[in-house]
Design a protein around this motif. Structure first.
Motif, PDB file in Angstrom:
ATOM      1  N   GLN A  28     -10.381  -6.812   7.662  1.00 51.33           N
ATOM      2  CA  GLN A  28     -10.156  -5.425   8.062  1.00 51.33           C
ATOM      3  C   GLN A  28      -9.512  -4.580   6.969  1.00 51.33           C
ATOM      4  O   GLN A  28      -9.342  -3.380   7.148  1.00 51.33           O
ATOM      5  CB  GLN A  28      -9.270  -5.392   9.300  1.00 51.33           C
ATOM      6  N   ASP A  30     -10.501  -3.253   4.380  1.00 53.32           N
ATOM      7  CA  ASP A  30     -11.313  -2.120   3.940  1.00 53.32           C
ATOM      8  C   ASP A  30     -11.893  -1.317   5.099  1.00 53.32           C
ATOM      9  O   ASP A  30     -12.546  -0.308   4.884  1.00 53.32           O
ATOM     10  CB  ASP A  30     -12.487  -2.609   3.079  1.00 53.32           C
ATOM     11  N   TYR A  32     -10.457   0.376   7.684  1.00 53.15           N
ATOM     12  CA  TYR A  32      -9.797   1.585   8.158  1.00 53.15           C
ATOM     13  C   TYR A  32      -9.259   2.400   6.991  1.00 53.15           C
ATOM     14  O   TYR A  32      -8.755   1.846   6.020  1.00 53.15           O
ATOM     15  CB  TYR A  32      -8.643   1.235   9.099  1.00 53.15           C
ATOM     16  N   THR A  33      -9.339   3.710   7.110  1.00 50.36           N
ATOM     17  CA  THR A  33      -8.818   4.615   6.091  1.00 50.36           C
ATOM     18  C   THR A  33      -7.615   5.356   6.660  1.00 50.36           C
ATOM     19  O   THR A  33      -7.686   5.909   7.754  1.00 50.36           O
ATOM     20  CB  THR A  33      -9.894   5.636   5.661  1.00 50.36           C
ATOM     21  N   ASP A  34      -6.532   5.335   5.921  1.00 49.80           N
ATOM     22  CA  ASP A  34      -5.324   6.038   6.315  1.00 49.80           C
ATOM     23  C   ASP A  34      -5.540   7.540   6.105  1.00 49.80           C
ATOM     24  O   ASP A  34      -5.872   7.971   5.001  1.00 49.80           O
ATOM     25  CB  ASP A  34      -4.148   5.533   5.475  1.00 49.80           C
ATOM     26  N   GLN A  39      -7.018   6.511   1.884  1.00 47.76           N
ATOM     27  CA  GLN A  39      -7.411   5.239   1.270  1.00 47.76           C
ATOM     28  C   GLN A  39      -7.351   4.111   2.290  1.00 47.76           C
ATOM     29  O   GLN A  39      -6.576   4.169   3.241  1.00 47.76           O
ATOM     30  CB  GLN A  39      -6.463   4.867   0.123  1.00 47.76           C
ATOM     31  N   SER A  40      -8.153   3.072   2.029  1.00 48.38           N
ATOM     32  CA  SER A  40      -8.009   1.831   2.793  1.00 48.38           C
ATOM     33  C   SER A  40      -6.810   1.089   2.214  1.00 48.38           C
ATOM     34  O   SER A  40      -6.311   1.446   1.141  1.00 48.38           O
ATOM     35  CB  SER A  40      -9.266   0.964   2.653  1.00 48.38           C
ATOM     36  N   TYR A  41      -6.362   0.041   2.900  1.00 47.73           N
ATOM     37  CA  TYR A  41      -5.224  -0.714   2.363  1.00 47.73           C
ATOM     38  C   TYR A  41      -5.591  -1.371   1.030  1.00 47.73           C
ATOM     39  O   TYR A  41      -4.788  -1.406   0.111  1.00 47.73           O
ATOM     40  CB  TYR A  41      -4.700  -1.760   3.344  1.00 47.73           C
ATOM     41  N   THR A  42      -6.804  -1.866   0.923  1.00 43.19           N
ATOM     42  CA  THR A  42      -7.238  -2.496  -0.325  1.00 43.19           C
ATOM     43  C   THR A  42      -7.159  -1.504  -1.479  1.00 43.19           C
ATOM     44  O   THR A  42      -6.647  -1.830  -2.552  1.00 43.19           O
ATOM     45  CB  THR A  42      -8.665  -3.049  -0.193  1.00 43.19           C
ATOM     46  N   ASP A  43      -7.644  -0.271  -1.259  1.00 38.24           N
ATOM     47  CA  ASP A  43      -7.588   0.754  -2.302  1.00 38.24           C
ATOM     48  C   ASP A  43      -6.149   1.124  -2.642  1.00 38.24           C
ATOM     49  O   ASP A  43      -5.791   1.287  -3.804  1.00 38.24           O
ATOM     50  CB  ASP A  43      -8.349   2.012  -1.879  1.00 38.24           C
ATOM     51  N   THR A  59       1.698  -4.506   5.256  1.00 32.76           N
ATOM     52  CA  THR A  59       0.890  -3.352   5.657  1.00 32.76           C
ATOM     53  C   THR A  59       1.562  -2.557   6.753  1.00 32.76           C
ATOM     54  O   THR A  59       1.408  -1.343   6.815  1.00 32.76           O
ATOM     55  CB  THR A  59      -0.505  -3.789   6.143  1.00 32.76           C
ATOM     56  N   PHE A 111      -3.892   2.280   8.003  1.00 32.89           N
ATOM     57  CA  PHE A 111      -4.574   1.083   7.493  1.00 32.89           C
ATOM     58  C   PHE A 111      -4.965   0.163   8.640  1.00 32.89           C
ATOM     59  O   PHE A 111      -5.865  -0.646   8.507  1.00 32.89           O
ATOM     60  CB  PHE A 111      -3.666   0.290   6.561  1.00 32.89           C
TER      61      PHE A 111
END
Length: 149
Positions: A28, A30, A32-34, A39-43, A59, A111
């Protein structure tokens, strides 16, 4: 279990078939976008020192702050704040924010996905991620089915 602990916090097969819930899984990171950061958490992690530290377990800290800021933005969008240096020390300001957070209404996207708290402070915005540790000691997502392995 935590994102950086895919082997049940290092206990491996000693955790066989244990079930637990988490806010987010590798699958997960990638998804969801905050809304606050875009950004996603990965980004987000890749653009900070978090990525180098493989610090995926925190997170909830960033999502929590994002939820708080998004709630403040909504509640005070059309209200003036008399003195920013004492913001939320005023009982009325504080009560307005608490009531909104407990209202069950949409707070924002983080995220972890949609955030909407009920009167008990539980996030009803999305179903919790449920992991099950397999016989080999590796945790796998079993719910929600969109992310199940």
């Amino acid at each position: 279990f935590g994102l950086s602990n895919p082997t049940c916090v290092g206990m491996g097969v000693n955790c066989s078939y244990a079930v637990g819930a988490t806010q987010i899984s590798y699958q997960q990171a990638d998804a969801y976008t905050d809304d606050l950061l875009g950004q996603s958490y990965t980004d987000f992690a890749a653009s900070t020192s978090l990525d180098a530290a493989s610090d995926f377990d925190n997170t909830d800290i960033y999502a929590g702050w994002s939820s708080f800021v998004q709630a403040v933005q909504t509640v005070f969008m059309f209200r003036s704040v008399d003195d920013p240096s004492t913001f939320l020390q005023d009982g009325t300001e504080y009560q307005l924010l608490v009531e909104y957070l407990r209202s069950g209404r949409y707070i924002g996207n983080t995220f972890h996905g949609v955030v909407a708290f009920n009167e008990y402070g539980q996030n009803e915005g999305r179903d919790p991620t449920t992991l099950q540790t397999q016989a080999d000691g590796v945790a796998e997502v079993v719910f929600p089915s969109d992310f199940a392995e």
